[in-house]
Design a protein around this motif. Structure first.
Motif, short mmCIF file in Angstrom:
data_model
loop_
_atom_site.label_atom_id
_atom_site.label_comp_id
_atom_site.label_asym_id
_atom_site.label_seq_id
_atom_site.Cartn_x
_atom_site.Cartn_y
_atom_site.Cartn_z
N GLN A 110 0.96 5.46 -0.02
CA GLN A 110 0.10 6.61 0.28
C GLN A 110 -0.48 7.15 -1.03
O GLN A 110 0.18 7.09 -2.06
N ASN A 111 -1.67 7.68 -0.98
CA ASN A 111 -2.30 8.21 -2.20
C ASN A 111 -1.39 9.22 -2.89
O ASN A 111 -0.87 10.12 -2.25
N ASN A 112 -1.23 9.05 -4.19
CA ASN A 112 -0.42 9.98 -4.99
C ASN A 112 0.98 10.19 -4.43
O ASN A 112 1.51 11.29 -4.48
N LYS A 130 0.86 -1.19 0.00
CA LYS A 130 0.00 0.00 0.00
C LYS A 130 0.89 1.23 0.00
O LYS A 130 1.73 1.40 0.87
#
Lengths: 283, 265
Positions: free
Chosen positions: A74-76, A72
């Motif tokens: 982090q977003n962007n 996973k």
């Protein structure tokens, strides 16, 4: 730029890998590898050849699909990646500045400034095919830093550099982290050089053998088992002393023409022992 | 005092030059010459099918080219064979299939001037052809300019491109489709057999004079236009077949520039 007094997302890991397994053509490369990289953390991945270091990095970056487990990010998440000695096609005319600014997002000044930061400003308009392996690693680092990465991933960043270049690089890792306010994950063979510049060491040999602060890991039985031979050399490592740069400079001057990466650390009391050369050649 | 047909020929040649330069540069960077050849071989099948279904040959060539690109893309994903093997399979399968369709058509009384498709028929270009060509050129260049940065990034290093967020597969596929369209544009100008030559020779010539990728793109257009003008001129003067004359002119420029460059240094 370095207004990173407080960590914005201190508890949120930049990247979380959970029980990664990787099997290729029946051969197990990685099993049950879990790790996290946090904001402003410097993690070094060490391990013998064939331990799966590069595979793990590629999986974390999303370049390779793991056979099991999850990654996973982090977003962007902005990731800067410095691969190990890449080939740039000879058949394409490409100057260093074109290579840095392939996306067209940066100004010439930004490229120039970033090259200066890695002591390579003189390369701006050189054809990229003409630069040396060590220079290429620096250019790749500059390219990664231009993205203002939140996570910087370095795969043997010192490969192709001479010993002074390697030392300068590892000494500047912390500066890079502070200045660019990013987490750093690097792979290295150069145990003794890297240890001082790292917050956490992960010792990998298909699985994670041991992990922790460099001082703890270097006494861990699993670690000693893997790197027993190199430990003799490491004994010399703890032998700190001030030394004259110019004497050293003279020794290597014939093969190294720009010792500028030393400047920022000139006068620092850093680890530098004369016995290191003896253990340097296991790469 | 230029005759219409010469003017049309010139305009058609320039249309082609406008696209072979930029796309040819990428073909050279990405070592895709064999893919160009495959599209060219498949073009014969496209022509045959177009004639059979009473459509424009150019449309047939374009559509078959896109089908070939899609097939290659699909086969490459399976990763157990190398691209040159796959291209060898596609290229010769398409050629053989094209020859069968042609022979069936001929036995049914279709009259097909094979030579004009193999070597082009530039002097027979009319206004409708020109319109179609320039329309295609416009579309190709518009799309190309959108993906040029990504193409340069991928050509320099595919993994770094991926890390930088370039949709590598998508860009590669779009580029293949653009190439298929270029082959369609080239059909009337140089014909099926010589299309790859015009993709790679002007770009290879421009390589010598270029310091950056974008410079190479521009230079190869100029070289391609010079080859078209020179080829057309020699074709008028000595009555050479036009398509081959353009290709020979391009080769001439290539060798001359190499020789001159040698004596410079």
């Amino acid at each position: 730029m370095s207004a990173a007094s407080e960590q914005p997302a201190e508890n949120m890991a930049l990247l979380v890998a959970d029980s990664i397994g990787y099997v290729i053509r029946g051969k197990t490369i990685l099993t049950e590898v879990s790790l996290q990289v946090h904001h402003r953390e410097i993690i070094t991945l060490i391990g013998p050849n064939g331990a799966g270091k590069t595979s793990l990095i590629r999986i974390l970056l999303g370049l390779t699909q793991a056979s099991s487990g999850t990654v996973k990010r982090q977003n962007n998440l902005r990731v800067g990646y410095v691969p190990q000695g890449i080939n740039v096609s000879d058949v394409m005319p490409l100057r260093v500045c074109d290579f840095l600014n392939v996306t067209g997002l940066y100004s010439v000044e930004q490229c120039q400034q970033m090259l200066a930061e890695v002591s390579c400003e003189y390369l701006l308009t050189s054809p990229i095919q003409n630069i040396s392996g060590g220079e290429m690693q620096r250019v790749l680092l500059a390219r990664a830093l231009l993205k203002k990465p939140q996570l910087l991933v370095l795969d043997e960043p010192a490969s192709g550099m001479d010993i002074i270049g390697q030392q300068g690089l590892y000494e500047s890792i912390r500066n890079i982290r502070d200045k660019h306010d990013c987490g750093i994950l690097m792979v290295s063979h150069d145990l003794h050089l890297v240890m001082a510049a790292t917050d956490r060491v992960i010792c990998l040999n298909t699985h994670i053998c041991c992990t922790g602060h460099p001082d703890d890991v270097s006494e861990h039985p699993e670690y000693l088992k893997l790197f027993g031979d190199a430990i003799d050399g490491l004994a010399l490592y703890s032998h700190h002393h001030d030394h004259e740069h110019d004497i050293h400079g003279n020794i290597v001057a014939s093969e190294h023409c720009h010792s500028c990466e030393h400047n920022e650390n000139a006068g620092d009391d850093h680890d530098h022992d004369h016995g290191r050369k003896a253990t340097q050649d296991k790469k | 005092m230029i005759d219409d047909f010469i003017l049309y020929a010139l305009l058609a040649g320039i249309a082609l030059a406008l696209v072979v330069g930029p796309l040819g540069s990428v073909v050279v960077w990405r070592r895709m010459a064999y893919f160009g050849d495959t599209l060219a071989h498949a073009a014969l099948l496209g022509v045959a099918l177009a004639v059979a279904s009473d459509q424009l040959p150019m449309a047939g060539v374009g559509i078959i080219g896109v089908v070939m690109a899609a097939l290659l893309f699909w086969l490459e994903k399976q990763r157990d064979l190398s691209t040159d093997t796959l291209l060898g399979i596609l290229s010769h399968s398409a050629l053989a299939l094209g020859l069968i369709v042609l022979s069936v058509l001929q036995s049914q009384g279709f009259n097909i001037n094979l030579m004009s498709y193999l070597f082009g028929d530039l002097l027979a270009v009319d206004q409708a052809d020109l319109l179609l060509m320039y329309g295609s050129v416009l579309v190709i260049l518009l799309v190309f300019s959108q993906i040029l940065s990504s193409l340069i990034s991928i050509s320099a290093n595919e993994e770094l491109a991926r890390i930088d967020g370039v949709a590598v597969e998508k860009i590669r596929f779009v580029f293949m489709i653009l190439l298929a369209l270029v082959v369609a544009v080239a059909l009337k100008v140089v014909g099926i057999l010589l299309i790859t030559a015009l993709l790679i020779i002007p770009a290879a010539t421009a390589r010598l004079f270029s310091k950056s990728p974008k410079q190479m793109v521009v230079m190869s257009v100029l070289v391609a236009i010079a080859a078209v003008v020179l080829g057309l001129y020699s074709s008028m003067k000595w009555d050479f077949p036009t398509g081959p004359a353009i290709v020979v002119s391009a080769s001439f420029l290539f060798f001359i520039s190499r020789l001159l460059n040698r004596s410079d240094t």
